[in-house]
Design an enzyme around this catalytic site. Structure first.
Site, PDB file in Angstrom:
ATOM      1  N   ARG A   1       8.426  -3.619 -15.505  1.00 15.11           N
ATOM      2  CA  ARG A   1       7.427  -4.259 -14.647  1.00 15.11           C
ATOM      3  C   ARG A   1       7.192  -3.336 -13.459  1.00 15.11           C
ATOM      4  O   ARG A   1       7.843  -2.307 -13.312  1.00 15.11           O
ATOM      5  CB  ARG A   1       7.786  -5.699 -14.245  1.00 15.11           C
ATOM      6  CG  ARG A   1       9.224  -6.097 -14.199  1.00 15.11           C
ATOM      7  CD  ARG A   1      10.004  -5.504 -13.070  1.00 15.11           C
ATOM      8  NE  ARG A   1       9.302  -5.669 -11.822  1.00 15.11           N
ATOM      9  CZ  ARG A   1       9.404  -4.860 -10.787  1.00 15.11           C
ATOM     10  NH1 ARG A   1      10.222  -3.795 -10.843  1.00 15.11           N
ATOM     11  NH2 ARG A   1       8.740  -5.048  -9.668  1.00 15.11           N
TER      12      ARG A   1
ATOM     13  N   ALA B   1       3.614  -1.923 -11.212  1.00 16.57           N
ATOM     14  CA  ALA B   1       2.349  -1.347 -11.693  1.00 16.57           C
ATOM     15  C   ALA B   1       2.499   0.049 -12.316  1.00 16.57           C
ATOM     16  O   ALA B   1       2.075   0.274 -13.456  1.00 16.57           O
ATOM     17  CB  ALA B   1       1.329  -1.350 -10.547  1.00 16.57           C
TER      18      ALA B   1
ATOM     19  N   GLN C   1      12.379 -10.646  -8.016  1.00 20.70           N
ATOM     20  CA  GLN C   1      12.438  -9.182  -8.116  1.00 20.70           C
ATOM     21  C   GLN C   1      13.064  -8.560  -6.877  1.00 20.70           C
ATOM     22  O   GLN C   1      13.689  -7.502  -6.964  1.00 20.70           O
ATOM     23  CB  GLN C   1      11.026  -8.591  -8.298  1.00 20.70           C
ATOM     24  CG  GLN C   1      10.390  -8.860  -9.639  1.00 20.70           C
ATOM     25  CD  GLN C   1       9.475 -10.064  -9.579  1.00 20.70           C
ATOM     26  OE1 GLN C   1       9.745 -11.026  -8.853  1.00 20.70           O
ATOM     27  NE2 GLN C   1       8.402 -10.047 -10.335  1.00 20.70           N
TER      28      GLN C   1
ATOM     29  N   ASP D   1      -0.498  -3.744  -6.782  1.00 18.33           N
ATOM     30  CA  ASP D   1      -0.850  -3.653  -8.210  1.00 18.33           C
ATOM     31  C   ASP D   1      -2.282  -3.207  -8.413  1.00 18.33           C
ATOM     32  O   ASP D   1      -2.654  -2.737  -9.481  1.00 18.33           O
ATOM     33  CB  ASP D   1      -0.639  -5.009  -8.885  1.00 18.33           C
ATOM     34  CG  ASP D   1       0.841  -5.253  -9.090  1.00 18.33           C
ATOM     35  OD1 ASP D   1       1.508  -5.641  -8.110  1.00 18.33           O
ATOM     36  OD2 ASP D   1       1.332  -5.007 -10.203  1.00 18.33           O
TER      37      ASP D   1
ATOM     38  N   ASN E   1      -1.157  -7.757  -4.552  1.00 22.50           N
ATOM     39  CA  ASN E   1       0.272  -7.501  -4.797  1.00 22.50           C
ATOM     40  C   ASN E   1       0.965  -8.834  -5.121  1.00 22.50           C
ATOM     41  O   ASN E   1       0.331  -9.901  -5.135  1.00 22.50           O
ATOM     42  CB  ASN E   1       0.899  -6.809  -3.577  1.00 22.50           C
ATOM     43  CG  ASN E   1       2.294  -6.291  -3.865  1.00 22.50           C
ATOM     44  OD1 ASN E   1       2.533  -5.638  -4.877  1.00 22.50           O
ATOM     45  ND2 ASN E   1       3.251  -6.593  -3.000  1.00 22.50           N
ATOM     46  N   LYS E   2       2.250  -8.759  -5.323  1.00 17.95           N
ATOM     47  CA  LYS E   2       3.057  -9.923  -5.710  1.00 17.95           C
ATOM     48  C   LYS E   2       2.765 -11.136  -4.827  1.00 17.95           C
ATOM     49  O   LYS E   2       2.618 -11.003  -3.608  1.00 17.95           O
ATOM     50  CB  LYS E   2       4.539  -9.534  -5.633  1.00 17.95           C
ATOM     51  CG  LYS E   2       5.544 -10.602  -5.970  1.00 17.95           C
ATOM     52  CD  LYS E   2       5.335 -11.260  -7.307  1.00 17.95           C
ATOM     53  CE  LYS E   2       5.249 -10.274  -8.465  1.00 17.95           C
ATOM     54  NZ  LYS E   2       4.703 -10.911  -9.713  1.00 17.95           N
TER      55      LYS E   2
HETATM   56  O1  MRU Z   1       5.264  -8.880 -11.464  1.00 15.36           O
HETATM   57  P1  MRU Z   1       5.800  -7.535 -11.129  1.00 15.36           P
HETATM   58  O2  MRU Z   1       7.277  -7.505 -10.906  1.00 15.36           O
HETATM   59  O3  MRU Z   1       5.349  -6.478 -12.112  1.00 15.36           O
HETATM   60  O4  MRU Z   1       5.103  -7.200  -9.747  1.00 15.36           O
HETATM   61  C1  MRU Z   1       5.345  -5.965  -9.131  1.00 15.36           C
HETATM   62  C2  MRU Z   1       4.744  -5.851  -7.785  1.00 15.36           C
HETATM   63  O5  MRU Z   1       4.086  -6.734  -7.308  1.00 15.36           O
HETATM   64  C3  MRU Z   1       4.913  -4.551  -7.073  1.00 15.36           C
HETATM   65  O6  MRU Z   1       4.909  -4.738  -5.687  1.00 15.36           O
HETATM   66  C4  MRU Z   1       3.762  -3.609  -7.441  1.00 15.36           C
HETATM   67  O7  MRU Z   1       3.629  -3.491  -8.828  1.00 15.36           O
HETATM   68  C5  MRU Z   1       3.909  -2.275  -6.846  1.00 15.36           C
HETATM   69  S1  MRU Z   1       5.159  -1.367  -7.666  1.00 15.36           S
HETATM   70  C6  MRU Z   1       5.306   0.158  -7.008  1.00 15.36           C
END
Ligand code: MRU
Length: 358
Positions: free
Chosen positions: A53, A55, A201, A242, A252-253
């Site tokens: 997981r 991006a 996470q 993302d 983002n998350k």
């Molecule tokens: O759902 P996830 O764990 O894939 O979400 C990840 C995020 O939101 C990260 O902050 C984002 O992908 C940036 S990673 C460098």
């Protein structure tokens, strides 16, 4: 980066078995398991269930997914269908479609007998570039931490959300890269790690990797950042993204937006770190970003460890209750102090991004 003193990347191709290797992130922090991806369906599944997981890493996995598809069957229709299925595996992070398009463009120029080698080289190039970009993000972000340290002269408290660490990329991370660079330079830092419900996470991955690098960190519930900012206990926030629109809006998350609001209200600088592969130059309106809605079971059930025994899927909510599990939100550019990219730091705006990426 290090796990128990040994250097790892998050994904790599194994020449002996001709399989792709990943660190299964659904098993962290309690078990460190390296898993084989043998087929394109394995790659699609790994992205969907979040064994990989973040991006940049799902982009790299999709690129290797194309390699695995070619290994299975280098018929162009099969590869095309595999590419479509890879793009559909998760909708929000732009890196997924960016990587698949890049692989498609590359292999469309090639005679069929060379497809596998060319695709593998391109997937490895995508990984190599991501690693370099994340390292550059770190060097650029370090300047911001140094500026604060030169004034404060004591431990810098940085808040981060989710995992935009090395586990989300190939190496270094985006939001964590400035942190790792500052630590290597001897600047005293302490990280507030948002737990990041529902999949945790922050607690499960960010805290884990910071521990491995011996960087002081404290896990906080997602609702705690606000009071810490009011109390002056956060010097800066750094998060990942993302999908960043060309106007500087950042997806983002889930929960990132609320942190940005609290940061604005408390004059805490709020930075977003990203490699250029995360910029969506086409979409103009943040309401058009597809926001992934995941299984409500991720909210209502939780995994853990009792003694040495791993326990999965404990129900924590009333059985009859409904739950909504939106995985991402959008932070408007006006709440972002600046973007930290591989090419430098810029204002979160069309002008700012265009200045760096003409
Ligand atoms: O759902 P996830 O764990 O894939 O979400 C990840 C995020 O939101 C990260 O902050 C984002 O992908 C940036 S990673 C460098």
């Amino acid at each position: 980066m290090r796990i128990e003193g040994k250097n790892y990347k998050t994904i790599w191709f194994d020449q002996n078995s001709k399989n792709v290797k990943i660190i299964d992130q659904t098993k962290l922090p309690h078990e460190f398991i390296i898993k084989n991806l043998e087929t394109v369906d394995d790659a699609i599944n790994a992205i969907k269930v979040m064994e990989v997981r973040g991006a940049p890493l799902i982009g790299a996995t999709a690129a290797f997914g194309i390699v695995l598809a070619i290994k299975e069957n280098n018929d162009l229709n099969f590869i095309k269908k595999s590419a479509e299925d890879l793009v559909k595996a998760r909708p929000t992070a732009i890196n997924l479609q960016w990587a698949v398009h890049r692989m498609n463009n590359k292999i469309s120029m090639i005679k069929s007998e060379n497809l596998f080698d060319v695709a593998l080289k391109e997937a490895e190039l995508i990984c190599g570039e991501d690693e370099t970009f994340c390292e550059e993000i770190g060097k650029n972000g370090l300047k911001l931490i140094e500026e604060i340290y030169n004034k404060k002269k004591s431990t810098i408290n940085i808040l981060t959300h989710c995992n935009a660490g090395w586990l989300a990329t190939i190496n270094w991370g985006t939001a964590t890269s400035p942190i790792y660079h500052a630590h290597k330079k001897g600047i005293p830092i302490h990280i507030w790690v948002d737990e990041t419900r529902p999949r945790n996470q922050g607690a499960n991955l960010t805290s884990y990797e910071l521990n491995e690098e011996e960087i002081p960190n404290t896990i906080i519930a997602d609702n705690t950042g606000g009071i810490l900012m009011q109390r002056g206990q956060v010097d800066m926030c750094i998060v990942g993204t993302d999908r960043t629109l060309s106007n500087g809006d950042v997806c983002n998350k889930i929960g990132t937006y609320l942190k940005a609001l609290a940061a604005k209200d408390n004059n805490v600088p709020f930075y977003v770190a990203l490699p250029s592969s995360t910029i969506d130059w086409n979409l103009k309106n943040s309401e058009d970003i597809p926001i992934e809605e995941r299984d409500p079971n991720e909210l209502s059930h939780i995994d853990g460890i009792i003694g040495d025994k791993k326990v999965d899927g404990i129900q924590i909510y009333p059985k009859k209750s409904k739950a909504l599990n939106l995985a991402f939100d959008v932070t408007p550019a006006k709440y972002v102090t600046a973007l930290i990219t591989e090419r430098g730091i810029c204002e979160a705006s069309e002008d700012g991004l265009k200045r760096l990426f003409k």
